[in-house]
Design a protein around this motif. Sequence first.
Motif, PDB file in Angstrom:
ATOM      1  N   GLY A 223       7.631   2.238  -2.007  1.00 52.14           N
ATOM      2  CA  GLY A 223       6.036   1.378  -2.132  1.00 52.14           C
ATOM      3  C   GLY A 223       6.746   0.530  -3.351  1.00 52.14           C
TER       4      GLY A 223
ATOM      5  N   THR B 112      -1.071  -0.613  -4.819  1.00 55.73           N
ATOM      6  CA  THR B 112      -2.273   0.327  -4.271  1.00 55.73           C
ATOM      7  C   THR B 112      -1.512   1.521  -3.733  1.00 55.73           C
ATOM      8  OG1 THR B 112      -4.302   0.490  -4.169  1.00 55.73           O
ATOM      9  CG2 THR B 112      -2.686  -0.319  -2.111  1.00 55.73           C
ATOM     10  N   SER B 113      -2.261   2.676  -4.453  1.00 51.11           N
ATOM     11  CA  SER B 113      -1.978   4.347  -4.212  1.00 51.11           C
ATOM     12  C   SER B 113      -2.981   4.984  -4.122  1.00 51.11           C
ATOM     13  CB  SER B 113      -0.373   5.011  -4.730  1.00 51.11           C
ATOM     14  OG  SER B 113      -0.827   5.336  -5.915  1.00 51.11           O
ATOM     15  N   ARG B 114      -3.100   6.018  -3.378  1.00 54.38           N
ATOM     16  CA  ARG B 114      -4.016   7.147  -3.909  1.00 54.38           C
ATOM     17  C   ARG B 114      -4.280   7.594  -5.156  1.00 54.38           C
ATOM     18  NH1 ARG B 114      -1.858  12.531  -1.173  1.00 54.38           N
ATOM     19  NH2 ARG B 114      -0.373  12.024  -1.810  1.00 54.38           N
TER      20      ARG B 114
ATOM     21  N   ILE C 165       3.693   4.285   3.778  1.00 56.82           N
ATOM     22  CA  ILE C 165       3.060   6.006   3.130  1.00 56.82           C
ATOM     23  C   ILE C 165       3.957   6.443   4.107  1.00 56.82           C
ATOM     24  CG2 ILE C 165       0.806   5.617   2.448  1.00 56.82           C
ATOM     25  CD1 ILE C 165      -0.552   5.410   4.990  1.00 56.82           C
TER      26      ILE C 165
ATOM     27  N   TRP D   4      -4.046   8.564   7.361  1.00 51.85           N
ATOM     28  CA  TRP D   4      -4.781   6.937   6.416  1.00 51.85           C
ATOM     29  C   TRP D   4      -5.430   6.066   7.193  1.00 51.85           C
ATOM     30  CZ3 TRP D   4      -3.768   1.940   5.697  1.00 51.85           C
ATOM     31  CH2 TRP D   4      -3.902   1.437   4.399  1.00 51.85           C
TER      32      TRP D   4
ATOM     33  N   ILE E 135       0.934  -1.280   0.037  1.00 55.03           N
ATOM     34  CA  ILE E 135      -0.001   0.213  -0.064  1.00 55.03           C
ATOM     35  C   ILE E 135       1.013   1.467  -0.025  1.00 55.03           C
ATOM     36  CG2 ILE E 135      -2.241   1.278   1.317  1.00 55.03           C
ATOM     37  CD1 ILE E 135      -2.581  -1.130   2.106  1.00 55.03           C
ATOM     38  N   GLY E 136       1.040   2.372  -1.423  1.00 50.02           N
ATOM     39  CA  GLY E 136       1.825   3.162  -1.130  1.00 50.02           C
ATOM     40  C   GLY E 136       2.803   3.365  -2.774  1.00 50.02           C
ATOM     41  N   ALA E 137       1.987   4.081  -3.191  1.00 52.89           N
ATOM     42  CA  ALA E 137       2.920   3.520  -4.460  1.00 52.89           C
ATOM     43  C   ALA E 137       3.925   4.299  -4.830  1.00 52.89           C
ATOM     44  CB  ALA E 137       2.579   3.369  -6.023  1.00 52.89           C
TER      45      ALA E 137
END
Length: 296
Positions: free
Chosen positions: A13, A29-31, A55, A63, A7-9
């Motif tokens: 990440g 995945t990320s925002r 993140i 978050w 989680i967090g690219a």
Amino acid sequence: MARIAVIGAGKWGQALHYALSQKQECLITSRTKRDIKNFVNLQTAMECEYLVIAIPAQQVRQWLKDNFKFNNQKILVASKGIEASSGKFLNEIYEEFIPRDNLGFIAGPSFAAEVIQGLPCALVLNSLNEEIFISFEKFFPDFIKTYYSCDVIGAEICGAYKNVLAIASGICEGLKLGNNARASLISRGLVEMQRFGEHFGAKMETFLGLSGAGDLFLTASSELSRNFRVGLGLAKNKTLDDILIELGEVAEGVKTSYAINSLRIEHNIYTPIAAEVYLILEGKNPQDSLKDLLRT
Ligand SMILES: NC(=O)c1ccc[n+]([C@@H]2O[C@H](COP(=O)([O-])OP(=O)(O)OC[C@H]3O[C@@H](n4cnc5c(N)ncnc54)[C@H](O)[C@@H]3O)[C@@H](O)[C@H]2O)c1
Ligand SMILES: O=P(O)(O)OC[C@H](O)CO
């Protein structure tokens, strides 16, 4: 169905996703949607049994509040920092949302730019529950050697504090103070972060291993470090805003300096280098900080 997701690219990440995709399928995945293989939405990622969360430290609490649903996932935290608004370590924040037996924390010298090229590296997976280490170590590729430690607080403090010391080292480099000065700064910095850690119950040996000396030597001696580059900019009298815009990535040492400054005052801990970094971020001339450090 993949069992693990990142989680967090951001830089870290993506590097962890690359590493964790070597032996098995790994989701990410990320925002904002990214053009990365196995990129999924947050809900799909959250269904995995194993999560790696990368993140920025200052965003973690919000978050977790906004997004996280605990479903007995095992979690590795990849961030390095202390929450500036509360002075809380990341393990304390995560434990407000997730049982500590499900949590682990990554530490050790690891520039994302090198991990994503598959260059060799050694990491420490820290958890109060050794089962977390055993579960996650098998996911890591052959080019990453993993070690176990139960010293969660020690690893947290090393990962966060070394970023502040890397800013100091970047300032030292930017002021062209020489190799002797930098070696002195880094070794006194190691003693300082050990003293800080001791106050919070960290194990002393953690500071001499990969999480402490290893990550400090790396980050405080290379322009690959974002925190080091912040220091270079400060030495050139650039404004912090300009430095951070130019950087375009997170430099955790900035906010962590504020957290350490509050904690050192609250707990009366002697942390001369971190105190000067905080003052420089608040506008003190780095040359005056140097004079003060040489006097105290
Ligand atoms: N880059 C490295 O070499 C490295 C190595 C080890 C640890 N770390 C740590 O990993 C963490 C992330 O660093 P990075 O290098 O990936 O930073 P980065 O600046 O490259 O990326 C940060 C990522 O966090 C996301 N993000 C920002 N705000 C968010 C929010 N409110 N909610 C959800 N996501 C948000 C961004 O979209 C971005 O994907 C930091 O704590 C850093 O200290 C980085
Ligand atoms: O680029 P930095 O300064 O955020 O450092 C990255 C890693 O923490 C190095 O281990």
